[in-house]
Motif scaffolding. Sequence first.
Motif, mmCIF file in Angstrom:
data_model
loop_
_atom_site.group_PDB
_atom_site.id
_atom_site.type_symbol
_atom_site.label_atom_id
_atom_site.label_comp_id
_atom_site.label_asym_id
_atom_site.label_seq_id
_atom_site.Cartn_x
_atom_site.Cartn_y
_atom_site.Cartn_z
ATOM 1 N N ASN A 9 0.933 -1.208 0.178
ATOM 2 C CA ASN A 9 0.116 0.032 0.083
ATOM 3 C C ASN A 9 0.865 1.285 -0.205
ATOM 4 N N GLY A 10 1.965 1.420 -0.833
ATOM 5 C CA GLY A 10 2.670 2.315 -0.923
ATOM 6 C C GLY A 10 3.844 2.619 0.149
ATOM 7 N N ASN A 11 4.077 1.590 1.190
ATOM 8 C CA ASN A 11 4.717 1.824 2.072
ATOM 9 C C ASN A 11 6.019 0.822 2.083
ATOM 10 N N ALA A 12 7.458 1.140 2.293
ATOM 11 C CA ALA A 12 8.270 0.345 2.102
ATOM 12 C C ALA A 12 8.589 -0.280 3.580
ATOM 13 N N TYR A 13 8.366 -1.804 3.670
ATOM 14 C CA TYR A 13 8.827 -2.096 5.217
ATOM 15 C C TYR A 13 9.934 -3.038 5.071
ATOM 16 N N GLU A 70 3.516 -10.578 17.255
ATOM 17 C CA GLU A 70 5.001 -11.001 17.335
ATOM 18 C C GLU A 70 5.568 -11.142 15.884
ATOM 19 N N LEU A 71 4.991 -11.520 15.073
ATOM 20 C CA LEU A 71 5.550 -11.786 13.785
ATOM 21 C C LEU A 71 5.923 -10.361 13.169
ATOM 22 N N VAL A 72 5.181 -9.238 13.347
ATOM 23 C CA VAL A 72 5.871 -8.018 12.664
ATOM 24 C C VAL A 72 6.710 -7.132 13.865
ATOM 25 N N ALA A 73 6.830 -7.757 14.982
ATOM 26 C CA ALA A 73 7.394 -6.823 16.050
ATOM 27 C C ALA A 73 8.745 -6.363 15.514
ATOM 28 N N ASP A 74 9.602 -6.853 14.677
ATOM 29 C CA ASP A 74 10.983 -6.394 14.253
ATOM 30 C C ASP A 74 10.997 -5.635 12.870
ATOM 31 N N VAL A 75 9.772 -5.655 12.375
ATOM 32 C CA VAL A 75 9.774 -4.714 11.000
ATOM 33 C C VAL A 75 10.004 -3.304 11.374
ATOM 34 N N TYR A 92 -6.063 -2.788 8.674
ATOM 35 C CA TYR A 92 -5.631 -4.204 9.106
ATOM 36 C C TYR A 92 -5.321 -5.097 7.804
ATOM 37 N N MET A 93 -5.860 -4.861 6.641
ATOM 38 C CA MET A 93 -5.179 -5.792 5.635
ATOM 39 C C MET A 93 -3.905 -5.631 5.404
ATOM 40 N N THR A 94 -3.440 -4.351 5.633
ATOM 41 C CA THR A 94 -1.941 -3.907 5.573
ATOM 42 C C THR A 94 -1.185 -4.949 6.488
ATOM 43 N N LEU A 95 -1.605 -4.952 7.913
ATOM 44 C CA LEU A 95 -1.025 -5.703 8.955
ATOM 45 C C LEU A 95 -1.098 -7.204 8.472
ATOM 46 N N LEU A 98 1.521 -7.792 5.729
ATOM 47 C CA LEU A 98 3.051 -7.588 5.951
ATOM 48 C C LEU A 98 3.095 -9.041 7.051
ATOM 49 N N ALA A 99 2.247 -9.400 7.860
ATOM 50 C CA ALA A 99 2.654 -10.563 8.518
ATOM 51 C C ALA A 99 2.777 -11.725 7.408
ATOM 52 N N LEU A 100 2.213 -11.880 6.279
ATOM 53 C CA LEU A 100 2.397 -13.016 5.516
ATOM 54 C C LEU A 100 3.915 -12.870 4.791
#
Length: 121
Positions: A9-13, A70-75, A92-95, A98-100
């Motif tokens: 969604n336009g954000n670089a993680y 927990e999965l996205v804690a270090d992103v 929430y779909m971004t969350l 991102l977890a995926l």
Amino acid sequence: MEQTIVNINGNAYILHPFKGRKGFQLMGKLTKYATPIIVGMSDQDNVDVSSIMQNLFLEGTDEFVNLIFELVADVQKDGMGINPDIEFKQNYMTLLKLALEVIKLNYADVFQQLGIDFEKA
């Protein structure tokens, strides 16, 4: 350590692989709570939201929510850790996507053995 950059969604993680112990511990939780959801999200062009929501209600939300965070804690984003309360407010779909991506980075080989091909996702 190898890092991966994903755009959602336009954000670089920026994603980092888990260390051995943390990755193995999360794999157990992931297998228990999230495998059906991963299957529902493995085709990002056609995310099966109804399947995800059904599994959330059937499997119990507290454990699943804790696992996702927990999965996205270090992103990271913009060189800093993300604040999930701000980053994912009404997003929430971004969350979930991102977890995926974190799951793909860390467990693609495991889920490939289960017949889930992340290369197509």
